[in-house]
Design a protein around this motif. Structure first.
Motif, short mmCIF file in Angstrom:
data_model
loop_
_atom_site.label_atom_id
_atom_site.label_comp_id
_atom_site.label_asym_id
_atom_site.label_seq_id
_atom_site.Cartn_x
_atom_site.Cartn_y
_atom_site.Cartn_z
N LEU A 27 48.01 -1.87 29.07
CA LEU A 27 47.71 -1.87 27.63
C LEU A 27 46.44 -2.64 27.32
O LEU A 27 45.60 -2.19 26.54
N ASP A 28 46.26 -3.80 27.96
CA ASP A 28 45.04 -4.59 27.75
C ASP A 28 43.80 -3.84 28.23
O ASP A 28 42.75 -3.88 27.59
N SER A 29 43.93 -3.15 29.35
CA SER A 29 42.80 -2.37 29.88
C SER A 29 42.42 -1.24 28.93
O SER A 29 41.23 -0.96 28.74
N LEU A 30 43.42 -0.58 28.36
CA LEU A 30 43.14 0.48 27.40
C LEU A 30 42.46 -0.07 26.15
O LEU A 30 41.52 0.53 25.63
N ILE A 31 42.93 -1.21 25.66
CA ILE A 31 42.31 -1.83 24.49
C ILE A 31 40.85 -2.16 24.78
O ILE A 31 39.97 -1.89 23.95
N ASP A 32 40.58 -2.69 25.97
CA ASP A 32 39.18 -3.01 26.35
C ASP A 32 38.34 -1.75 26.47
O ASP A 32 37.24 -1.67 25.94
N ASP A 39 46.98 -4.38 19.46
CA ASP A 39 48.03 -3.40 19.75
C ASP A 39 48.22 -2.40 18.62
O ASP A 39 48.55 -1.24 18.85
N ALA A 40 48.04 -2.85 17.39
CA ALA A 40 48.19 -1.94 16.24
C ALA A 40 47.15 -0.83 16.31
O ALA A 40 47.47 0.35 16.07
N ALA A 41 45.92 -1.18 16.65
CA ALA A 41 44.87 -0.17 16.79
C ALA A 41 45.18 0.77 17.96
O ALA A 41 44.93 1.97 17.87
N LEU A 42 45.73 0.20 19.03
CA LEU A 42 46.10 1.03 20.18
C LEU A 42 47.21 2.00 19.80
O LEU A 42 47.16 3.18 20.17
N SER A 43 48.19 1.53 19.04
CA SER A 43 49.28 2.42 18.64
C SER A 43 48.76 3.57 17.77
O SER A 43 49.22 4.70 17.90
N ARG A 44 47.79 3.28 16.92
CA ARG A 44 47.19 4.35 16.10
C ARG A 44 46.43 5.34 16.99
O ARG A 44 46.53 6.56 16.80
N ALA A 45 45.69 4.83 17.97
CA ALA A 45 44.94 5.71 18.86
C ALA A 45 45.87 6.59 19.69
O ALA A 45 45.57 7.76 19.94
N LEU A 46 47.01 6.03 20.10
CA LEU A 46 47.97 6.79 20.90
C LEU A 46 48.92 7.63 20.04
O LEU A 46 49.72 8.40 20.58
N LEU A 68 51.91 8.44 28.94
CA LEU A 68 50.90 8.35 30.00
C LEU A 68 49.88 9.48 29.86
O LEU A 68 48.67 9.27 30.00
N ILE A 69 50.34 10.67 29.53
CA ILE A 69 49.43 11.80 29.32
C ILE A 69 48.54 11.54 28.11
O ILE A 69 47.34 11.80 28.15
N ARG A 70 49.11 11.00 27.05
CA ARG A 70 48.32 10.68 25.85
C ARG A 70 47.26 9.63 26.18
O ARG A 70 46.11 9.72 25.74
N MET A 71 47.63 8.63 26.98
CA MET A 71 46.66 7.60 27.41
C MET A 71 45.53 8.24 28.19
O MET A 71 44.36 7.89 28.02
N HIS A 72 45.87 9.20 29.04
CA HIS A 72 44.87 9.92 29.81
C HIS A 72 43.92 10.70 28.89
O HIS A 72 42.70 10.67 29.07
N GLU A 73 44.47 11.34 27.89
CA GLU A 73 43.66 12.16 26.98
C GLU A 73 42.66 11.32 26.19
O GLU A 73 41.53 11.75 25.98
N ILE A 74 43.06 10.13 25.76
CA ILE A 74 42.15 9.34 24.92
C ILE A 74 41.22 8.44 25.71
O ILE A 74 40.20 8.01 25.20
N SER A 75 41.55 8.19 26.98
CA SER A 75 40.74 7.24 27.75
C SER A 75 39.89 7.89 28.83
O SER A 75 38.99 7.25 29.37
N ASP A 76 40.20 9.12 29.19
CA ASP A 76 39.54 9.82 30.29
C ASP A 76 39.79 9.16 31.65
O ASP A 76 39.08 9.43 32.61
#
Length: 106
Positions: A27-32, A39-46, A68-76
């Motif tokens: 989660l921290d890596s995705l936020i970075d 986390d609130a911004a991450l929840s909106r992004a996901l 996990l698939i959603r994380m893949h879609e937004i982070s590449d």
């Protein structure tokens, strides 16, 4: 008082026991990577409710396949990279054959 271990343990206990499993790192890596504030911004992004992120952080909820698939879609990041970030080093993920059996009629 029965002290013998049972073969059926709650999922949260199993997640707590996994020393290498660290959803916070994921989660921290995705936020970075996504340059988000929290986390609130991450929840909106996901596109998930904020309590989902909180439950994952506190190891009460595993990171599911759809998330996990959603994380893949937004982070590449690849699914393998995402799994690696949370400490999942398994080469393959196997699904129990019981999950594919139809429910018996009552």
């Amino acid at each position: 008082m029965n002290t013998t271990p049972t073969s059926v343990e709650p999922l949260s206990d199993k997640l707590t026991e996994l020393a290498t499993y660290d959803p916070n790192h994921l989660l921290d890596s995705l936020i970075d990577k996504l340059q988000l504030k929290n986390d609130a911004a991450l929840s909106r992004a996901l596109e998930v409710a904020p309590p989902v992120i909180s439950k994952i952080r506190h190891r009460r909820l595993p990171v599911g396949a759809s998330l996990l698939i959603r994380m893949h879609e937004i982070s590449d990041l690849t699914i393998g990279e995402l799994r690696g970030l949370m400490g999942d080093r398994r080469g393959k993920f196997r699904i129990s054959d019981k999950q594919f059996k139809p429910k018996s009629e009552i």
